[in-house]
Design a protein around this motif. Structure first.
Motif, PDB file in Angstrom:
ATOM      1  N   HIS A 120       7.874  17.763   0.476  1.00 17.24           N
ATOM      2  CA  HIS A 120       8.312  19.067   0.988  1.00 17.24           C
ATOM      3  C   HIS A 120       9.574  18.890   1.837  1.00 17.24           C
ATOM      4  N   ILE A 121       9.570  17.873   2.685  1.00 21.09           N
ATOM      5  CA  ILE A 121      10.696  17.677   3.600  1.00 21.09           C
ATOM      6  C   ILE A 121      11.872  17.015   2.895  1.00 21.09           C
ATOM      7  N   LEU A 122      11.607  16.011   2.069  1.00 25.42           N
ATOM      8  CA  LEU A 122      12.703  15.305   1.405  1.00 25.42           C
ATOM      9  C   LEU A 122      13.420  16.160   0.370  1.00 25.42           C
ATOM     10  N   TYR A 123      12.673  16.961  -0.365  1.00 23.44           N
ATOM     11  CA  TYR A 123      13.252  17.695  -1.490  1.00 23.44           C
ATOM     12  C   TYR A 123      13.265  19.206  -1.299  1.00 23.44           C
ATOM     13  N   GLY A 124      12.711  19.665  -0.188  1.00 23.51           N
ATOM     14  CA  GLY A 124      12.633  21.100   0.055  1.00 23.51           C
ATOM     15  C   GLY A 124      13.890  21.631   0.705  1.00 23.51           C
ATOM     16  N   ASP A 125      13.864  22.904   0.962  1.00 20.90           N
ATOM     17  CA  ASP A 125      14.983  23.621   1.547  1.00 20.90           C
ATOM     18  C   ASP A 125      14.412  24.525   2.630  1.00 20.90           C
ATOM     19  N   GLU A 126      15.073  24.593   3.778  1.00 19.27           N
ATOM     20  CA  GLU A 126      14.565  25.426   4.873  1.00 19.27           C
ATOM     21  C   GLU A 126      14.371  26.879   4.459  1.00 19.27           C
ATOM     22  N   THR A 127      15.161  27.349   3.526  1.00 21.15           N
ATOM     23  CA  THR A 127      15.018  28.741   3.083  1.00 21.15           C
ATOM     24  C   THR A 127      13.763  28.943   2.230  1.00 21.15           C
ATOM     25  N   ASP A 128      13.128  27.846   1.812  1.00 20.49           N
ATOM     26  CA  ASP A 128      11.894  27.955   1.035  1.00 20.49           C
ATOM     27  C   ASP A 128      10.814  28.725   1.779  1.00 20.49           C
ATOM     28  N   MET A 175       0.837  -1.175   0.000  1.00 18.04           N
ATOM     29  CA  MET A 175       0.000   0.000   0.000  1.00 18.04           C
ATOM     30  C   MET A 175       0.895   1.256   0.000  1.00 18.04           C
ATOM     31  N   PHE A 176       0.506   2.241  -0.767  1.00 16.56           N
ATOM     32  CA  PHE A 176       1.302   3.449  -0.946  1.00 16.56           C
ATOM     33  C   PHE A 176       1.526   4.194   0.373  1.00 16.56           C
ATOM     34  N   MET A 177       0.495   4.289   1.207  1.00 12.82           N
ATOM     35  CA  MET A 177       0.644   4.988   2.485  1.00 12.82           C
ATOM     36  C   MET A 177       1.694   4.296   3.358  1.00 12.82           C
ATOM     37  N   ASP A 178       1.722   2.965   3.346  1.00 12.43           N
ATOM     38  CA  ASP A 178       2.729   2.228   4.109  1.00 12.43           C
ATOM     39  C   ASP A 178       4.134   2.524   3.581  1.00 12.43           C
ATOM     40  N   PHE A 179       4.268   2.589   2.261  1.00  8.31           N
ATOM     41  CA  PHE A 179       5.545   2.944   1.633  1.00  8.31           C
ATOM     42  C   PHE A 179       6.008   4.319   2.117  1.00  8.31           C
ATOM     43  N   LEU A 180       5.086   5.278   2.148  1.00 10.25           N
ATOM     44  CA  LEU A 180       5.428   6.627   2.580  1.00 10.25           C
ATOM     45  C   LEU A 180       5.794   6.661   4.069  1.00 10.25           C
ATOM     46  N   LEU A 181       5.081   5.891   4.877  1.00  8.10           N
ATOM     47  CA  LEU A 181       5.402   5.841   6.311  1.00  8.10           C
ATOM     48  C   LEU A 181       6.791   5.239   6.531  1.00  8.10           C
ATOM     49  N   ARG A 182       7.136   4.209   5.766  1.00 10.57           N
ATOM     50  CA  ARG A 182       8.490   3.632   5.859  1.00 10.57           C
ATOM     51  C   ARG A 182       9.531   4.672   5.453  1.00 10.57           C
ATOM     52  N   LYS A 183       9.255   5.407   4.378  1.00 15.68           N
ATOM     53  CA  LYS A 183      10.155   6.464   3.914  1.00 15.68           C
ATOM     54  C   LYS A 183      10.344   7.507   5.021  1.00 15.68           C
ATOM     55  N   CYS A 184       9.259   7.865   5.696  1.00 14.13           N
ATOM     56  CA  CYS A 184       9.350   8.825   6.796  1.00 14.13           C
ATOM     57  C   CYS A 184      10.220   8.276   7.926  1.00 14.13           C
ATOM     58  N   LYS A 185      10.010   7.035   8.269  1.00 14.74           N
ATOM     59  CA  LYS A 185      10.792   6.427   9.346  1.00 14.74           C
ATOM     60  C   LYS A 185      12.274   6.385   8.980  1.00 14.74           C
ATOM     61  N   GLU A 186      12.576   5.989   7.752  1.00 12.73           N
ATOM     62  CA  GLU A 186      13.963   5.886   7.281  1.00 12.73           C
ATOM     63  C   GLU A 186      14.669   7.239   7.258  1.00 12.73           C
ATOM     64  N   THR A 187      13.921   8.316   7.096  1.00 13.18           N
ATOM     65  CA  THR A 187      14.519   9.644   6.946  1.00 13.18           C
ATOM     66  C   THR A 187      14.202  10.570   8.128  1.00 13.18           C
ATOM     67  N   ASP A 188      13.777   9.983   9.232  1.00 14.94           N
ATOM     68  CA  ASP A 188      13.500  10.740  10.462  1.00 14.94           C
ATOM     69  C   ASP A 188      12.486  11.856  10.275  1.00 14.94           C
ATOM     70  N   ILE A 189      11.394  11.540   9.634  1.00 18.73           N
ATOM     71  CA  ILE A 189      10.288  12.490   9.502  1.00 18.73           C
ATOM     72  C   ILE A 189       9.185  12.032  10.458  1.00 18.73           C
ATOM     73  N   ARG A 190       8.797  12.915  11.351  1.00 15.32           N
ATOM     74  CA  ARG A 190       7.728  12.619  12.298  1.00 15.32           C
ATOM     75  C   ARG A 190       6.394  12.981  11.645  1.00 15.32           C
ATOM     76  N   VAL A 191       5.392  12.134  11.840  1.00 14.92           N
ATOM     77  CA  VAL A 191       4.071  12.370  11.256  1.00 14.92           C
ATOM     78  C   VAL A 191       3.023  12.371  12.369  1.00 14.92           C
ATOM     79  N   ILE A 192       2.217  13.412  12.370  1.00 23.10           N
ATOM     80  CA  ILE A 192       1.097  13.506  13.301  1.00 23.10           C
ATOM     81  C   ILE A 192      -0.170  13.410  12.461  1.00 23.10           C
ATOM     82  N   PHE A 193      -0.924  12.336  12.638  1.00 17.78           N
ATOM     83  CA  PHE A 193      -2.193  12.167  11.935  1.00 17.78           C
ATOM     84  C   PHE A 193      -3.275  12.809  12.793  1.00 17.78           C
ATOM     85  N   GLU A 194      -3.998  13.737  12.195  1.00 17.85           N
ATOM     86  CA  GLU A 194      -4.993  14.499  12.944  1.00 17.85           C
ATOM     87  C   GLU A 194      -6.355  14.368  12.263  1.00 17.85           C
TER      88      GLU A 194
END
Length: 131
Positions: free
Chosen positions: A60-68, A1-20
């Motif tokens: 946004h987080i993987l390919y973005g820049d803080e100066t954005d 499932m695509f959402m699971d793929f994205l959650l794994r990507k977040c975990k691998e790259t230290d991205i915290r996700v808050i589902f609201e």
């Protein structure tokens, strides 16, 4: 499932996700590059768009820049450019998922990408297939 793929990507790259789920259906999800955190509105009024929206925020987080952030708020052109980059990144993440799961790129339309991004999808698929 695509959402699971994205959650794994977040975990691998230290991205915290808050589902609201208590936000208004019109409140967009958001990402903080500096804090490597996504607040994801699962109550969005167009539920079919959720997979792509999540990919958009991850991009946004993987390919973005803080100066954005400065350019995002400074003018429409900066905002538009940053959103375009996130949309492109989200499409690339989706294409990676499709390839990893032996799903043809023609299935990309099943992942809630807004129709307004049709030409961007075509560009990214063409670029992906020629790499």
């Amino acid at each position: 499932m695509f959402m699971d793929f994205l959650l794994r990507k977040c975990k691998e790259t230290d991205i915290r996700v808050i589902f609201e789920d208590r936000l208004s259906p019109d409140t967009p999800s958001c990402a903080s590059i500096a804090n490597r955190c996504i607040v994801f509105n699962t109550n969005w009024h167009r539920q079919t768009e959720l997979p792509f929206q999540f990919a958009h925020e991850v991009a946004h987080i993987l390919y973005g820049d803080e100066t954005d952030l400065f350019f995002y708020h400074a003018n429409f052109n900066g905002h538009s450019k940053i959103e375009h980059q996130a949309n492109s990144g989200a499409i690339r993440l989706l294409l990676e998922y499709l390839e990893n799961n032996d799903i043809p790129t023609s299935a990309i339309s099943n992942f809630g990408i807004p129709n307004s991004l049709e030409s961007l999808v075509e560009e990214e698929v063409e670029r992906y297939e020629t790499e």
